[in-house]
Structure formats: C-alpha cells, structure tokens
Enzyme design. Structure first.
Site, short mmCIF file in Angstrom:
data_model
loop_
_atom_site.label_atom_id
_atom_site.label_comp_id
_atom_site.label_asym_id
_atom_site.label_seq_id
_atom_site.Cartn_x
_atom_site.Cartn_y
_atom_site.Cartn_z
N CYS A 168 24.84 63.24 34.02
CA CYS A 168 26.06 61.49 34.32
C CYS A 168 27.19 62.30 34.81
O CYS A 168 27.36 60.80 34.98
CB CYS A 168 26.24 61.51 32.81
SG CYS A 168 24.89 61.08 31.34
N HIS A 308 35.04 56.95 31.13
CA HIS A 308 33.29 57.85 30.90
C HIS A 308 32.40 56.77 30.33
O HIS A 308 31.58 55.80 30.45
CB HIS A 308 32.76 58.36 30.65
CG HIS A 308 31.41 59.31 30.88
ND1 HIS A 308 30.52 58.62 32.11
CD2 HIS A 308 30.47 59.81 29.84
CE1 HIS A 308 29.07 59.34 31.44
NE2 HIS A 308 29.42 60.15 30.56
N GLU A 319 37.34 61.40 24.82
CA GLU A 319 38.04 60.71 26.43
C GLU A 319 39.28 60.47 26.08
O GLU A 319 40.71 60.62 26.97
CB GLU A 319 36.77 59.79 26.87
CG GLU A 319 37.81 59.08 28.00
CD GLU A 319 36.53 58.58 28.89
OE1 GLU A 319 35.75 57.80 28.82
OE2 GLU A 319 37.34 58.65 30.56
N HIS A 345 24.54 52.26 30.48
CA HIS A 345 24.87 53.96 31.37
C HIS A 345 23.49 54.12 31.81
O HIS A 345 22.71 54.35 31.27
CB HIS A 345 24.87 55.04 30.22
CG HIS A 345 25.22 56.48 30.64
ND1 HIS A 345 25.73 56.68 32.07
CD2 HIS A 345 25.73 57.08 29.59
CE1 HIS A 345 26.20 57.18 31.79
NE2 HIS A 345 26.08 58.12 30.99
N PHE A 404 26.06 66.02 29.81
CA PHE A 404 25.75 67.37 29.22
C PHE A 404 25.80 68.34 30.31
O PHE A 404 25.41 68.39 31.34
CB PHE A 404 24.08 66.56 28.80
CG PHE A 404 23.79 65.70 27.82
CD1 PHE A 404 24.73 64.91 27.60
CD2 PHE A 404 22.75 65.08 27.95
CE1 PHE A 404 24.27 63.96 26.54
CE2 PHE A 404 22.10 64.35 27.08
CZ PHE A 404 22.82 63.73 26.59
#
Length: 418
Positions: A168, A308, A319, A345, A404
């Site tokens: 991502c 994110h 985050e 996403h 990931f």
C-alpha cells in the site's frame, strides 16, 4: 527543443485520476471537498458468499474511452486505469510531442498486486479446460510492471521504464523514485503514480481471509471511518492516479503550468510483522523525519497531513502515535485527515491519489475532511478535520503511506508559489 541541465528541483505539471468518486481529477476533487462518499455494494461479481460485500468501485469507467476496442477487452483493469490516468496527465501538462524529449521522459507506475482479475479468470480456465485454454496474454497483462510498459508504448516514452511494488506504499514510492530519477539527471520528465484493480473474486476472498476489512455491509456509506472509535477495518477500492513530474528548469523553459513541487521523500522498514504495523510506530517516525529532513523543513512548517488512515484499529492508533512522536506538541495544531473515508483504500494506488489530493489542497487552500468521524477514540486525539472541509492556506503537506511487509513512505509536497 534543447533540454536544460537538471536543476535538482522536481515539479508537477500534470495529473490524471480514476477513483470511486469519478473519472478525472476535477470530478474527484470536487466531490472530495464536499465530503461525498464513493463506497457502495460490490456489483462486479456475485459476493453473496463473502463476509465483506462492499467496496469502492469505479462505476463510470469505460476502457473503450481510452483504448482501442480490442485492447480494452484484452488488458487487465489495472492497466486500463493507468492508461486513462496517464493520458489525462499528458493532456493536463500540455506535454510536447517532441521525439527528443520523449527519449528523456520515463514511466514509473506501480501496482501492489497487478493483474489479479486476469490471474483469477485464467486459473479458472486452466482447471476447467486444461492448459490449452490459458490466454497467451496472461503473463504480460498480469505482471505489475505492465502498467508502466503499456503506457510507455501508448505514449512513445523511451526514458527509464520501471515499476515499484511495496504493497500500500506503492503509489507514493513510485512518485518518490521518479523524483530521484529526475533529480540525479537520468530523465527530464517522468509519468509516475499507482494503479490497482483488486475487486475480483480471488482478491476479495484473500482480504476477507486476512480479516482486515470492515463487514459493515448494511451501511456502506458509513463503513470507512478512520480514527473514529467504532472503526472496524478498511474498505477495499480500485483506481489510479498519475502525475507528470518534470525538472523545474525544463518546466519553466516550456512555460508549463506548475501544480506544485515534490520537496521530500522518506522511506523505512518496520522489520516487525507481515501485516501489522510496529505498535511503537518506529518505522513511520523515521519515514516522516527523513522526508522533512530531505525537504529542509521543520514540523512547524507542515500545514496538513494526509494520513494513511485506513480505518483499521491498529493502523490509525499507530499512525497517530507516530505523528505525536515526530511533531511533539505541534501534532495537536496540524490538521490530519484521511481521504480513504470517502474513496476507500485503493492499495497500490492510494499513495499517488493522496499525494495528488495534497497538491490540490494547497492549490485551492482547502483541507479535505475525514467523513464518518462521529465518536472520539482516546488513542486518536488529533485534529482529523472531522466531516467538513476547511479553508487553510499553507506551503507544505505531508502524505503518509504504509504497507504490508512494513513498508513506510512519506512524501512532502510543496505549494507552487510562482
């Protein structure tokens, strides 16, 4: 057209986008600013057996608007998205049809997964009819680098032609890598960004098995709720964004419209877990600090953070903690929002789409909101620009992307002040 020597500065002169909120930069951005939602039931295939049955589909995209009819039917959807966004970026930049310049213009469009739809369809044909039923286009239209390869052929661009894959973080990594290619003088211009088309049988099944997605199927409009206490997972989505990056002197010499500048790029690894972020946020901290150091700015100069912000309990909390470590008390003064609340996403495309939103935010002096923010989480206590866009004029935006495998990428975007 003579090509100037590299200036060491990299600017954005064109952009294209395909998102669940529409085809085109203007249509998407207008709907982002008004807080519209692009999430709905998945209708591309039968999802009745899946725990998650909602997503961010691009419902108004027709590949035949961008490719010849035969090719439009043949290529995987992630390639068609990239082709469309690239053509928009070329047109927006008014990029010269100059053969010498095309020798020095490259393509770097990443994808986290590649042609997963084609892989699924051809695997089914293999098991139903044997190896002779498998398409000769399986390999070329499945591999993630083919978005770059295909666009270079369509546009006749013969400079660096490559791809990055970092889950991502891919879209942001693609922009950061293209930025360095131009800075070191290996190209004058680069088409770069991310593209993803993961909404298919095997893609949805895989993410359902990973248990990272929301199962709020009865209320898709409110399913993606980053930083809200009731968040329960991300919403899968598809789309693409492509930017035209150019050496600053070259852009000025041809009188190009400049949307903004790539000012800094940071990257790091968690070395912690295949899917979960390091709960200490150490990798995210180092990524943000590196990007600001490269840009030569302090935390006080960052006017907005596009997080994110996936809407998963772990990511949003980690985050938020990482931002506090980097910004100290300033963290409570910097607006932070997650545009994934509106489009879901888009995985490998997300970083590129969100970098584009940062540039548009500075251009129009408006902060995009985090919609569906209704109930505060004591672990997430920053200013998330809840539910409604806000006017703000500022010079530097930060865009975070985490993937990931422990990939962390941060971009610093600078407002065009010329």
């Amino acid at each position: 057209m003579p090509i100037p020597q590299p200036s060491g500065r990299v600017v954005v002169t064109g952009a294209g986008a395909v998102t669940p909120l529409g085809v085109g930069v203007d249509r998407t951005w207008q709907r982002i600013v008004t807080g519209e939602n692009g999430i709905g039931p998945i209708t591309i295939f039968d999802v009745s057996d899946y725990p998650t049955r909602i997503g961010g589909q691009v419902n108004d995209f027709n590949p035949e608007d961008w490719l010849e009819k035969k090719e439009a039917r043949r290529v995987d959807r992630f390639i068609a998205f990239a082709a469309a966004a690239s053509q928009m970026a070329m047109d927006d930049a008014c990029f010269p049809q100059d053969e010498e310049l095309k020798l020095d213009t490259g393509v770097l469009i990443g994808s986290g997964i590649g042609g997963l739809t084609m892989m699924g369809e051809q695997t089914r044909k293999l098991y139903e009819g044997g190896p002779s039923r498998v398409s000769p286009f399986l390999v070329p239209y499945m591999i993630p680098d083919m978005a770059s390869g295909y666009v270079s052929i369509l546009q006749g661009l013969k400079g660096p032609n490559t791809c990055v894959v970092s889950a991502c973080s891919t879209g942001a990594d693609a922009i950061g890598t293209a930025y360095h290619i131009i800075k070191r003088g290996d190209a004058t211009a680069m088409l770069c960004g991310g593209t993803e088309a993961p909404i298919n049988e095997i893609g949805l099944a895989g993410f359902c098995a990973a248990r990272a997605m929301t199962t709020n199927n009865d209320d898709p409009v409110h399913a993606s709720r980053p930083f809200d206490a009731r968040r329960d997972g991300f919403v899968i989505a598809e789309g693409a964004a492509v930017l035209m990056l150019e050496d600053y002197e070259h852009a000025v010499s041809r009188g190009a419209k400049i949307l903004g500048e790539i000012a800094g790029y940071g990257m790091s690894g968690d070395a912690y877990h295949i899917t979960a972020p390091d709960p200490d946020g150490d990798g995210a901290v180092r990524s943000m600090r590196m990007a600001m150091m490269r840009a030569g700015i302090t935390p006080e100069e960052v006017g907005y953070i596009n997080a994110h912000g996936t809407s998963t309990p772990l990511n949003d909390r980690t985050e938020t903690g990482a931002i506090k470590r980097v910004f100290g008390e300033t963290a409570y003064k910097v607006p932070v929002s997650s545009t994934k609340s509106m489009i879901g996403h888009t995985l490998g495309a997300a970083g590129a789409i969100e970098a584009l939103f940062c540039l548009l935010s500075m251009r129009d002096s408006v902060l995009p909101p985090t919609i569906n923010y209704e109930e505060a989480d004591e672990a997430c206590d920053l200013d998330y620009v809840p539910n409604t866009a806000r006017k703000a004029e500022y010079d530097y935006a930060m865009s975070n992307s985490f993937g990931f495998g422990g990939h962390n990428v941060t971009l610093i975007l600078k407002r065009n002040t010329a």
